[in-house]
Design a protein around this motif. Structure first.
Motif, PDB file in Angstrom:
ATOM      1  N   THR A 188     -95.531  76.006  43.985  1.00 11.07           N
ATOM      2  CA  THR A 188     -95.904  77.039  43.026  1.00 11.07           C
ATOM      3  C   THR A 188     -94.737  77.514  42.166  1.00 11.07           C
ATOM      4  N   VAL A 189     -93.540  77.082  42.469  1.00 11.87           N
ATOM      5  CA  VAL A 189     -92.369  77.517  41.694  1.00 11.87           C
ATOM      6  C   VAL A 189     -92.481  77.055  40.245  1.00 11.87           C
ATOM      7  N   VAL A 190     -92.975  75.852  40.025  1.00  9.91           N
ATOM      8  CA  VAL A 190     -93.129  75.351  38.659  1.00  9.91           C
ATOM      9  C   VAL A 190     -94.092  76.243  37.880  1.00  9.91           C
ATOM     10  N   MET A 191     -95.226  76.584  38.488  1.00 11.51           N
ATOM     11  CA  MET A 191     -96.196  77.456  37.805  1.00 11.51           C
ATOM     12  C   MET A 191     -95.567  78.803  37.486  1.00 11.51           C
ATOM     13  N   ALA A 192     -94.857  79.375  38.436  1.00 11.83           N
ATOM     14  CA  ALA A 192     -94.241  80.687  38.225  1.00 11.83           C
ATOM     15  C   ALA A 192     -93.210  80.632  37.102  1.00 11.83           C
ATOM     16  N   ALA A 193     -92.402  79.586  37.072  1.00 13.35           N
ATOM     17  CA  ALA A 193     -91.385  79.469  36.024  1.00 13.35           C
ATOM     18  C   ALA A 193     -92.040  79.282  34.657  1.00 13.35           C
ATOM     19  N   LEU A 194     -93.008  78.379  34.577  1.00 16.27           N
ATOM     20  CA  LEU A 194     -93.673  78.144  33.295  1.00 16.27           C
ATOM     21  C   LEU A 194     -94.402  79.393  32.814  1.00 16.27           C
ATOM     22  N   ALA A 195     -95.031  80.106  33.729  1.00 18.31           N
ATOM     23  CA  ALA A 195     -95.769  81.318  33.351  1.00 18.31           C
ATOM     24  C   ALA A 195     -94.826  82.389  32.818  1.00 18.31           C
ATOM     25  N   THR A 196     -93.627  82.438  33.344  1.00 11.58           N
ATOM     26  CA  THR A 196     -92.668  83.466  32.948  1.00 11.58           C
ATOM     27  C   THR A 196     -91.963  83.117  31.641  1.00 11.58           C
ATOM     28  N   ARG A 247     -91.618  83.628  26.995  1.00 14.50           N
ATOM     29  CA  ARG A 247     -90.575  84.268  26.182  1.00 14.50           C
ATOM     30  C   ARG A 247     -89.239  83.643  26.570  1.00 14.50           C
ATOM     31  N   PRO A 248     -88.326  83.467  25.618  1.00 13.39           N
ATOM     32  CA  PRO A 248     -87.018  82.900  25.961  1.00 13.39           C
ATOM     33  C   PRO A 248     -86.303  83.769  27.004  1.00 13.39           C
ATOM     34  N   THR A 249     -85.833  83.144  28.061  1.00 16.69           N
ATOM     35  CA  THR A 249     -85.187  83.845  29.165  1.00 16.69           C
ATOM     36  C   THR A 249     -84.072  82.976  29.726  1.00 16.69           C
ATOM     37  N   TYR A 250     -82.965  83.596  30.097  1.00 14.25           N
ATOM     38  CA  TYR A 250     -81.891  82.815  30.737  1.00 14.25           C
ATOM     39  C   TYR A 250     -82.107  82.803  32.237  1.00 14.25           C
ATOM     40  N   GLY A 251     -81.436  81.879  32.897  1.00 18.46           N
ATOM     41  CA  GLY A 251     -81.698  81.606  34.305  1.00 18.46           C
ATOM     42  C   GLY A 251     -81.621  82.808  35.226  1.00 18.46           C
ATOM     43  N   TYR A 252     -80.550  83.581  35.123  1.00 18.47           N
ATOM     44  CA  TYR A 252     -80.407  84.710  36.049  1.00 18.47           C
ATOM     45  C   TYR A 252     -81.496  85.752  35.822  1.00 18.47           C
ATOM     46  N   ALA A 253     -81.846  85.995  34.552  1.00 21.91           N
ATOM     47  CA  ALA A 253     -82.924  86.946  34.254  1.00 21.91           C
ATOM     48  C   ALA A 253     -84.251  86.424  34.806  1.00 21.91           C
ATOM     49  N   LEU A 254     -84.440  85.123  34.759  1.00 25.83           N
ATOM     50  CA  LEU A 254     -85.663  84.544  35.331  1.00 25.83           C
ATOM     51  C   LEU A 254     -85.704  84.763  36.841  1.00 25.83           C
ATOM     52  N   LEU A 255     -84.563  84.570  37.489  1.00 27.87           N
ATOM     53  CA  LEU A 255     -84.496  84.838  38.937  1.00 27.87           C
ATOM     54  C   LEU A 255     -84.904  86.279  39.241  1.00 27.87           C
ATOM     55  N   GLU A 256     -84.363  87.214  38.456  1.00 32.84           N
ATOM     56  CA  GLU A 256     -84.682  88.631  38.676  1.00 32.84           C
ATOM     57  C   GLU A 256     -86.149  88.923  38.409  1.00 32.84           C
ATOM     58  N   THR A 257     -86.683  88.373  37.337  1.00 37.01           N
ATOM     59  CA  THR A 257     -88.088  88.608  36.995  1.00 37.01           C
ATOM     60  C   THR A 257     -89.007  88.088  38.092  1.00 37.01           C
ATOM     61  N   LEU A 258     -88.705  86.891  38.568  1.00 32.51           N
ATOM     62  CA  LEU A 258     -89.529  86.316  39.638  1.00 32.51           C
ATOM     63  C   LEU A 258     -89.420  87.157  40.910  1.00 32.51           C
ATOM     64  N   ALA A 259     -88.213  87.598  41.243  1.00 33.91           N
ATOM     65  CA  ALA A 259     -88.032  88.411  42.450  1.00 33.91           C
ATOM     66  C   ALA A 259     -88.780  89.735  42.339  1.00 33.91           C
ATOM     67  N   GLU A 260     -88.698  90.369  41.166  1.00 34.02           N
ATOM     68  CA  GLU A 260     -89.411  91.636  40.956  1.00 34.02           C
ATOM     69  C   GLU A 260     -90.914  91.454  41.080  1.00 34.02           C
ATOM     70  N   ALA A 261     -91.398  90.278  40.743  1.00 32.75           N
ATOM     71  CA  ALA A 261     -92.826  89.994  40.850  1.00 32.75           C
ATOM     72  C   ALA A 261     -93.224  89.586  42.273  1.00 32.75           C
ATOM     73  N   GLY A 262     -92.234  89.570  43.183  1.00 32.55           N
ATOM     74  CA  GLY A 262     -92.535  89.199  44.564  1.00 32.55           C
ATOM     75  C   GLY A 262     -92.472  87.706  44.810  1.00 32.55           C
ATOM     76  N   PHE A 263     -91.830  86.995  43.874  1.00 32.82           N
ATOM     77  CA  PHE A 263     -91.745  85.541  43.969  1.00 32.82           C
ATOM     78  C   PHE A 263     -90.274  85.158  44.029  1.00 32.82           C
ATOM     79  N   ALA A 264     -89.625  85.490  45.127  1.00 34.43           N
ATOM     80  CA  ALA A 264     -88.201  85.214  45.271  1.00 34.43           C
ATOM     81  C   ALA A 264     -87.936  83.713  45.326  1.00 34.43           C
ATOM     82  N   VAL A 265     -87.017  83.272  44.483  1.00 34.41           N
ATOM     83  CA  VAL A 265     -86.617  81.871  44.424  1.00 34.41           C
ATOM     84  C   VAL A 265     -85.110  81.812  44.508  1.00 34.41           C
ATOM     85  N   ASP A 266     -84.596  80.886  45.281  1.00 30.60           N
ATOM     86  CA  ASP A 266     -83.163  80.715  45.418  1.00 30.60           C
ATOM     87  C   ASP A 266     -82.595  80.067  44.146  1.00 30.60           C
TER      88      ASP A 266
END
Length: 107
Positions: free
Chosen positions: A17-25, A28-47
């Motif tokens: 499901t990581v691919v779906m979460a990344a594509l869904a997020t 909007r243009p986002t850099y990697g660390y901000a994507l990590l934070e956004t996913l974590a805030e949504a309850g989808f923690a990714v290393d």
């Protein structure tokens, strides 16, 4: 239940499901660390060791585009989903819904 068994199965489930979460997020243009934070805030923690190689792979497959932003003091590479990535996301979400409905029907 053995915690290791549960952890292993949860890890396999999330891996797909990581691919779906990344594509869904990345609509909007986002850099990697901000994507990590956004996913974590949504309850989808990714290393980070999982996410950064995934971003490079998706970009190589033409599912993401990237652009360096050098206007700030620290240059950052921004990713955004491509039209092919949007098509893939729709297909994955359709399959996700179908699988969910099938599993609920089996319970």
């Amino acid at each position: 239940m053995n915690d290791d068994i549960l952890t292993g199965h949860l890890q396999e489930l999330r891996r797909g499901t990581v691919v779906m979460a990344a594509l869904a997020t990345l609509s909007r243009p986002t850099y990697g660390y901000a994507l990590l934070e956004t996913l974590a805030e949504a309850g989808f923690a990714v290393d980070a060791n999982t996410l950064y190689p995934l971003l490079r792979r998706l970009e190589k497959q033409g599912l993401l585009t990237s652009e360096w932003n050098t206007e700030e003091s620290r240059p950052r590479k921004f990713y955004r989903v491509s039209p092919d990535g949007e098509t893939l996301l729709r297909a994955l979400l359709d399959e996700w819904r179908t699988l969910h409905a099938s599993i609920e029907g089996l319970r």
